[in-house]
Every structure is written in structure tokens, then in C-alpha cells.
Design a protein around this motif. Structure first.
Motif, PDB file in Angstrom:
ATOM      1  N   TYR A  87       0.820  -1.212   0.000  1.00 17.59           N
ATOM      2  CA  TYR A  87       0.000   0.000   0.000  1.00 17.59           C
ATOM      3  C   TYR A  87       0.853   1.261   0.000  1.00 17.59           C
ATOM      4  N   LYS A  88       1.973   1.247   0.677  1.00 18.39           N
ATOM      5  CA  LYS A  88       2.879   2.400   0.657  1.00 18.39           C
ATOM      6  C   LYS A  88       3.434   2.611  -0.750  1.00 18.39           C
ATOM      7  N   LEU A  89       3.752   1.532  -1.436  1.00 18.60           N
ATOM      8  CA  LEU A  89       4.253   1.635  -2.805  1.00 18.60           C
ATOM      9  C   LEU A  89       3.165   2.182  -3.733  1.00 18.60           C
ATOM     10  N   HIS A  92       2.769   5.809  -3.154  1.00 20.67           N
ATOM     11  CA  HIS A  92       3.897   6.520  -3.765  1.00 20.67           C
ATOM     12  C   HIS A  92       3.654   6.711  -5.266  1.00 20.67           C
ATOM     13  N   PHE A  93       3.239   5.656  -5.941  1.00 20.37           N
ATOM     14  CA  PHE A  93       2.976   5.752  -7.373  1.00 20.37           C
ATOM     15  C   PHE A  93       1.847   6.749  -7.658  1.00 20.37           C
ATOM     16  N   ARG A  94       0.808   6.707  -6.861  1.00 19.72           N
ATOM     17  CA  ARG A  94      -0.314   7.636  -7.071  1.00 19.72           C
ATOM     18  C   ARG A  94       0.115   9.084  -6.820  1.00 19.72           C
ATOM     19  N   ARG A  95       0.826   9.300  -5.728  1.00 16.39           N
ATOM     20  CA  ARG A  95       1.280  10.646  -5.371  1.00 16.39           C
ATOM     21  C   ARG A  95       2.130  11.250  -6.477  1.00 16.39           C
ATOM     22  N   ASN A  96       2.956  10.431  -7.072  1.00 13.24           N
ATOM     23  CA  ASN A  96       3.885  10.902  -8.098  1.00 13.24           C
ATOM     24  C   ASN A  96       3.384  10.661  -9.514  1.00 13.24           C
TER      25      ASN A  96
END
Length: 185
Positions: A87-89, A92-96
Motif C-alpha cells: 500500500y505504501k508503494l 507513492h505511485f499515485r502521489r507521483n
């Protein structure tokens, strides 16, 4: 490659001790997780994004720290750990606004460490084995899942090899009757 059972056997007791207030076990757990998560994220991030791996490790460790009381002691620890890391990964992908693409020949390295299916299957098998008596279940576990020979499993349980074969056959037959599969294993 799924998470080795020795990794689960090493990390889970540390987590349980940490939950019981053992500060040394908690420090050891976090150090082990830091090393494991570095590899986990390095395999999932493109080389150009590798620098983000350390940030993801820290975010994941913080999430584990803040959510540690949600860990169900009856469940595998590594499945819980990888769910948080995954979920953290994704965050990260969504944020960026990143979309990972990968040449097909490299997909094995990405999917190799996701143990959620293997863990789920192992839990299912254990649930099914719990429906038959102890010795047949243990014999099936040792011979069919752990790779022991019938002679080895029989010796461990203090049985003759013939009795072990009969017990395995009857256990598999019982499972087949209950769940609709073939009993010849």
C-alpha cells in the motif's frame, strides 16, 4: 519466490515479543524489516526512482509502528508486513503519478516476492487439514507439503511405514470425500 518460512519463523516471534513490550526485540525487528524492505522496494522501483526506496522504507516502518496493534497474532506476520509495504508503494505511485511498466522477461523478479497467495493457500491447506484427525493430518503435512518421505514421517510419529501409508491414504480419502477431489494425491 515466496517469503521463506524461516523468515516468517524469525520475524513473527520478534513482532510478538515487541507487542509484549520487549524493546530489544522491537529494535531487532525494525532493523530486520529495514533490510528486508530495502530489497522489497528496490525490486519494485525503476533504477531512476531507486532513491525513493529509502523514503518508502521509512514510511513503511512508520506505518508498521503506528499500526502495530492492528496485527492479528494468529495470522502470518510477513503477509501483514507486505500488505502495508504494498500500500505504501501504491500510494507513492499515485502521489507521483507514476505507472510502472516492465519488460515481460523481467516480471518474475517483481512477482517473485509477493507471498500473499502462498500464505493464503497455506492457511487454506492448514484449515482443511484441521478437519481430519491429528496423525493423518501431520503425515499428510510432512509428506505432501514438507517433502519428507513416508518412512521419515512415520519414524517421527513412531509408526510403521505401512501404518503411515494407510493413515495418509485414509486422510486423503476423507478429504476427497469432503471436498470433492481425487484421493490418489
Amino acid at each position: 519466490m515466496s517469503v521463506p518460512s524461516d523468515m516468517e519463523a524469525h520475524l513473527r516471534p520478534l513482532m510478538l515479543k515487541a507487542l509484549d513490550g520487549d524493546a530489544a526485540a522491537y529494535r531487532a525487528l525494525l532493523e530486520e524489516l529495514r533490510r528486508h524492505l530495502r530489497v522489497y522496494f528496490a525490486r519494485r522501483l525503476a533504477p531512476a526512482l531507486a532513491a525513493n526506496g529509502d523514503d518508502l522504507v521509512q514510511e513503511t516502518l512508520m506505518a508498521i509502528h503506528t499500526r502495530r496493534l492492528t496485527y492479528d497474532r494468529a495470522q502470518p506476520f510477513t503477509a501483514w508486513l507486505h500488505a502495508i509495504a504494498r500500500y505504501k508503494l501504491i500510494d507513492h505511485f499515485r502521489r507521483n503519478k507514476l505507472r510502472m511498466t516492465l519488460p515481460l522477461e523481467e516480471d518474475a523478479a517483481i512477482f517473485a516476492t509477493d507471498d500473499s497467495e502462498a500464505t493464503s493457500a497455506r492457511m487454506d491447506v492448514e484449515t482443511v487439514l484441521a478437519t481430519i484427525p491429528g496423525k493423518p493430518a501431520e503425515l499428510i503435512r510432512q509428506t505432501r507439503l514438507e517433502g519428507a518421505s513416508v518412512a521419515e514421517a512415520a519414524a517421527r510419529l513412531g509408526m510403521t511405514e505401512t501404518a503411515a501409508k494407510v493413515s495418509i491414504h485414509r486422510g486423503l480419502k476423507s478429504l476427497a470425500a469432503r471436498f470433492g477431489g481425487k484421493a490418489d494425491g
